[in-house]
Design a protein around this motif. Structure first.
Motif, PDB file in Angstrom:
ATOM      1  N   UNK A  67       0.808  -1.206   0.000  1.00  0.00           N
ATOM      2  CA  UNK A  67       0.000   0.000   0.000  1.00  0.00           C
ATOM      3  C   UNK A  67       0.844   1.259   0.000  1.00  0.00           C
ATOM      4  N   UNK A  68       1.942   1.239   0.768  1.00  0.00           N
ATOM      5  CA  UNK A  68       2.847   2.386   0.778  1.00  0.00           C
ATOM      6  C   UNK A  68       3.450   2.609  -0.602  1.00  0.00           C
ATOM      7  N   UNK A  69       3.817   1.530  -1.265  1.00  0.00           N
ATOM      8  CA  UNK A  69       4.454   1.618  -2.584  1.00  0.00           C
ATOM      9  C   UNK A  69       3.505   2.202  -3.635  1.00  0.00           C
ATOM     10  N   UNK A  70       2.255   1.735  -3.648  1.00  0.00           N
ATOM     11  CA  UNK A  70       1.349   2.155  -4.720  1.00  0.00           C
ATOM     12  C   UNK A  70       0.638   3.459  -4.405  1.00  0.00           C
ATOM     13  N   UNK A  71       0.377   3.750  -3.123  1.00  0.00           N
ATOM     14  CA  UNK A  71      -0.390   4.948  -2.784  1.00  0.00           C
ATOM     15  C   UNK A  71       0.493   6.147  -2.466  1.00  0.00           C
ATOM     16  N   UNK A 296      -6.238   9.900  -9.465  1.00  0.00           N
ATOM     17  CA  UNK A 296      -6.861   8.836 -10.260  1.00  0.00           C
ATOM     18  C   UNK A 296      -6.281   7.477  -9.899  1.00  0.00           C
ATOM     19  N   UNK A 297      -4.968   7.435  -9.670  1.00  0.00           N
ATOM     20  CA  UNK A 297      -4.326   6.171  -9.296  1.00  0.00           C
ATOM     21  C   UNK A 297      -4.798   5.704  -7.927  1.00  0.00           C
ATOM     22  N   UNK A 298      -4.874   6.633  -6.971  1.00  0.00           N
ATOM     23  CA  UNK A 298      -5.321   6.259  -5.632  1.00  0.00           C
ATOM     24  C   UNK A 298      -6.772   5.782  -5.648  1.00  0.00           C
ATOM     25  N   UNK A 299      -7.617   6.443  -6.422  1.00  0.00           N
ATOM     26  CA  UNK A 299      -9.008   6.023  -6.502  1.00  0.00           C
ATOM     27  C   UNK A 299      -9.136   4.648  -7.145  1.00  0.00           C
ATOM     28  N   UNK A 300      -8.378   4.405  -8.206  1.00  0.00           N
ATOM     29  CA  UNK A 300      -8.422   3.109  -8.891  1.00  0.00           C
ATOM     30  C   UNK A 300      -8.024   1.982  -7.937  1.00  0.00           C
ATOM     31  N   UNK A 302      -8.081   2.118  -4.672  1.00  0.00           N
ATOM     32  CA  UNK A 302      -9.029   2.054  -3.564  1.00  0.00           C
ATOM     33  C   UNK A 302     -10.227   1.180  -3.909  1.00  0.00           C
ATOM     34  N   UNK A 303     -10.632   1.183  -5.180  1.00  0.00           N
ATOM     35  CA  UNK A 303     -11.756   0.353  -5.615  1.00  0.00           C
ATOM     36  C   UNK A 303     -11.438  -1.141  -5.443  1.00  0.00           C
ATOM     37  N   UNK A 304     -10.155  -1.503  -5.506  1.00  0.00           N
ATOM     38  CA  UNK A 304      -9.770  -2.893  -5.254  1.00  0.00           C
ATOM     39  C   UNK A 304      -9.562  -3.185  -3.781  1.00  0.00           C
ATOM     40  N   UNK A 305      -9.032  -2.184  -3.041  1.00  0.00           N
ATOM     41  CA  UNK A 305      -8.713  -2.411  -1.629  1.00  0.00           C
ATOM     42  C   UNK A 305      -9.956  -2.488  -0.761  1.00  0.00           C
ATOM     43  N   UNK A 306     -10.978  -1.686  -1.077  1.00  0.00           N
ATOM     44  CA  UNK A 306     -12.172  -1.627  -0.225  1.00  0.00           C
ATOM     45  C   UNK A 306     -12.886  -2.980  -0.125  1.00  0.00           C
ATOM     46  N   UNK A 307     -13.137  -3.706  -1.232  1.00  0.00           N
ATOM     47  CA  UNK A 307     -13.763  -5.032  -1.065  1.00  0.00           C
ATOM     48  C   UNK A 307     -12.787  -6.095  -0.560  1.00  0.00           C
TER      49      UNK A 307
END
Length: 334
Positions: A67-71, A296-300, A302-307
């Protein structure tokens, strides 16, 4: 929304790190305590008490680091060069420890080196995590949004103190876990081990708290300036109260309460660190907004992390519920 996305990701990563410390902390603690008994049946019992859980617990380490790497790629690019060596040693220690789980039982009676790998890997991994934590709290040297320190900046008296404190803390979590989850003589031994681990953790909490409060201006300003001092004064009092409850629980041999108060002390320390350093992700230079990836990257992501997070939590709860019984001498899952 662009303002809140880095905060949401910061909370997700903080949650993953906290869960890793608590969940992998107790099974690392069992490894740290491993050399304190020479009885083969008790050593088998110790490993069997964490066998169903240890690999799943490390999921949170992957989630936190990934998460640190991508966000927050800027923070990752600055933090990692500053702690490369302890991170590499930690990962190697965790690998040796993981292999020991698989090979120790099948190698009997020639399993001495796997005992060393399990105990040594657990202790070294815990100590390295403390070194990393101490380095981040102490502050990372940054120039032009890049790491500007040397390869051994992570090695300092403060980081060493944090490393020793985390070893004691994990040993306390491991003791509480064993008191709660095993039967026989091992439960009595765990109660005996919990006392020095508890004293050691409390001493290091006091030392690190005073060290940061008196030696790091940004932290002392946060805690002792108005109006924050009026809001934060209950934190040390609650810590003392939990310490008293935990010590009484050890004296009375109450495993669940010992483990719960140990978790509470870790959570209070974690909350204290968050209060001391927010909003910095790379203290004292980069905030969560400075280090964030594109919205846009963080939102994209987040759509995978939330579920995904509820699924991981449900799986973890299912495993702990399935293997909720106590481990008796001679029993196991291998």
């Amino acid at each position: 929304m662009e303002f809140y996305l880095p905060v949401i990701w910061g909370l997700l990563i903080a949650t993953a790190v906290a869960l890793y410390v608590l969940l992998d902390g107790f099974d690392l603690g069992v490894g740290i305590l491993f050399p304190f008994t020479k009885d083969e049946e008790e050593r088998d019992q110790m490993m069997n008490s964490i066998a169903p859980f240890w690999d799943g617990n490390e999921t949170w380490l992957i989630l936190g680091g990934g998460g640190l790497w991508v966000a927050f790629p800027k923070a990752y690019a600055i933090l990692m060069p500053g702690v490369y060596l302890p991170v590499i040693v930690m990962l190697l220690a965790l690998a040796f420890r993981g292999v020991a789980f698989e090979f120790r039982f099948v190698s009997k009676p020639n399993h001495r080196w796997w005992d060393i790998a399990f105990a040594g890997g657990s202790t070294v991994a815990a100590f390295c995590q403390g070194l990393i934590l101490g380095t981040v709290i102490d502050g990372i040297v940054v120039a032009d949004n890049s790491y500007a320190g040397g390869p051994f900046n992570w090695l300092s008296p403060f980081s060493i103190v944090c490393g020793l404190g985390l070893v004691c803390g994990y040993a306390l979590l491991g003791s509480g876990w064993l008191m709660m989850r095993v039967e026989g003589a091992l439960a009595s031994h765990a109660r005996r081990w919990a006392r020095p681990a508890f004293v050691g953790l409390f001493v290091f909490i006091v030392v690190v708290s005073l060290w940061t409060a008196l030696g790091v201006p940004r932290i002392s300003d946060r805690w002792f300036s108005a109006p924050m001092i009026y809001l934060l004064w209950p934190v040390p009092l609650v810590t003392l109260l939990l310490g008293y409850i935990g010590w009484r629980a050890i004296d009375r041999g109450l495993g669940l309460r010992t483990f719960a108060t140990s978790v509470g002390l870790f959570l209070l320390c974690f909350i204290g660190l968050a209060i001391s350093n927010y909003p910095y992700l790379v203290p004292p230079t980069l905030t969560v907004w400075d280090a964030a990836a594109a919205p846009d990257s963080q939102m994209f992501m987040l759509l995978g992390a939330v579920p995904l997070l509820p699924l991981i939590l449900m799986y973890t709860a299912f495993v702990y519920w399935t293997f909720r019984g106590k481990v008796r001498p001679g029993e196991g899952y291998h």
